[in-house]
Design a protein around this motif. Structure first.
Motif, short mmCIF file in Angstrom:
data_model
loop_
_atom_site.label_atom_id
_atom_site.label_comp_id
_atom_site.label_asym_id
_atom_site.label_seq_id
_atom_site.Cartn_x
_atom_site.Cartn_y
_atom_site.Cartn_z
N THR A 251 1.88 -0.15 5.27
CA THR A 251 1.04 1.17 5.17
C THR A 251 0.68 1.12 3.63
O THR A 251 1.10 0.28 2.87
CB THR A 251 1.81 2.38 5.35
N ALA A 252 -0.14 2.19 3.31
CA ALA A 252 -0.48 2.36 1.75
C ALA A 252 0.89 2.58 0.93
O ALA A 252 0.85 1.90 -0.39
CB ALA A 252 -1.24 3.46 1.60
N ALA A 253 1.97 3.09 1.47
CA ALA A 253 3.17 3.20 0.54
C ALA A 253 3.86 1.83 0.23
O ALA A 253 4.45 1.70 -0.74
CB ALA A 253 4.27 3.99 1.55
N ASP A 254 3.21 0.64 0.98
CA ASP A 254 3.70 -0.30 0.61
C ASP A 254 3.19 -1.10 -0.61
O ASP A 254 3.80 -1.92 -1.19
CB ASP A 254 3.59 -1.41 1.61
N GLY A 255 2.07 -0.49 -0.86
CA GLY A 255 1.05 -1.01 -2.11
C GLY A 255 0.79 -2.19 -2.25
O GLY A 255 0.90 -3.24 -1.35
N GLY A 256 -0.08 -2.49 -3.36
CA GLY A 256 -0.45 -3.78 -3.85
C GLY A 256 -1.19 -4.73 -2.70
O GLY A 256 -1.96 -4.08 -1.86
N VAL A 261 -6.65 -1.90 3.02
CA VAL A 261 -7.89 -1.50 2.33
C VAL A 261 -8.92 -0.74 2.75
O VAL A 261 -9.81 -0.24 2.22
CB VAL A 261 -8.21 -2.62 1.25
N SER A 262 -9.03 -1.09 4.06
CA SER A 262 -10.21 -0.48 4.92
C SER A 262 -10.19 1.08 5.26
O SER A 262 -11.29 1.69 5.63
CB SER A 262 -10.49 -1.17 6.30
#
Length: 264
Positions: A251-256, A261-262
């Motif tokens: 998820t976005a919390a995992d970052g990088g 990104v979509s």
């Protein structure tokens, strides 16, 4: 362009053949499919075209270079591979059918029992294929996530070799759309067969989760070209499975580089 035809064949398959584990790995290749069949210490490379749920082509023994025709039919988690074996002395042909199940042996032991994939199409066109508690739980788990599958295989005998690597990414956005990206490398070098391919496949459309009525669920991808692909969902020990194969959920919390990104 990824569509339901190539997505329906792509992946890993396993079966027991005369007390030995047989594996079949399939990846996209020049509009069709390519793969590696392994039974014990022996392996073979296949190349073929895809039409609907059927594939036809040639399969070549990586050891002695002998070639045979094959026909494969996929239905849900099952793939039936029929080889047309030619007797080198009489030239008579004998069909031999191998019945594979999607997924690796280890993954199949860890997933929940999977129901056969159905051809039912969600009527909602977005996130809402089913309003049951099971479907809602899966939609909450999968919304705004990236699912990533990675696999590679290689084999060789002296100057004869074959192999492939494949990576697939599905980003499932809460607004009801998905992106599907895949890369595959396939190479083979054996008598009478040589080639190399690098593919970059993209597809998008809408997604839904369907309750199959037995306590589990199906992820359905409706591609913009009108085709559809379905995956039986499984979850065990914090790991997510699609059709018996382990997919990494981020998820976005995992970052990088791991974040979807979509869905921004």
């Amino acid at each position: 362009m990824v569509n339901a035809q190539t997505a329906g064949f792509e992946g890993n398959y396993v079966m027991n053949a005369n007390g030995q584990t047989a594996t079949l790995q399939i990846a996209p290749y020049e509009g069709g499919i390519a793969g590696q069949l392994t039974i014990g210490a022996e392996s073979a490379t296949l190349l073929g075209t895809v039409s609907g749920k059927q594939s036809e082509g040639l399969i070549q023994d990586n050891g002695n270079g002998q070639m045979s025709a094959y026909t494969a039919i996929v239905s849900g988690n099952r793939l039936d591979l029929t080889l047309l074996i030619v007797d080198p002395n009489t030239y008579q042909t004998t069909p031999v059918t191998l019945n594979f199940t999607r997924g690796s042996a280890a993954a199949l032991q860890q997933t929940t029992a999977a129901a056969p994939a159905r051809q039912t199409t969600s009527g909602s066109g977005g996130i809402g294929g089913s309003n049951s508690a099971v479907a809602k739980e899966w939609k909450n788990l999968l919304s705004n996530t990236r699912l990533t599958y990675m696999d590679s295989y290689s084999s060789g005998y002296g100057s004869n070799y074959g192999g492939y690597s494949v990576e697939r990414k599905i980003e499932l956005c809460s607004r009801g759309f998905f992106t599907y990206n895949g890369t595959s490398n396939f190479s083979v070098d054996a008598p009478a067969a040589s080639g190399y391919s690098y593919g970059n496949n993209n597809g998008d459309g809408s997604w839904s989760v369907i309750d199959n009525g037995n306590g589990s669920a199906i992820l359905q991808l409706n591609f913009n070209d009108g085709s559809a692909a379905q995956y039986n969902l499984g979850y065990q020990n914090g790991k997510t499975y699609l059709n018996g194969e382990r997919w990494f959920r981020t998820t976005a919390a995992d970052g990088g580089e791991y974040a979807p990104v979509s869905c921004n």
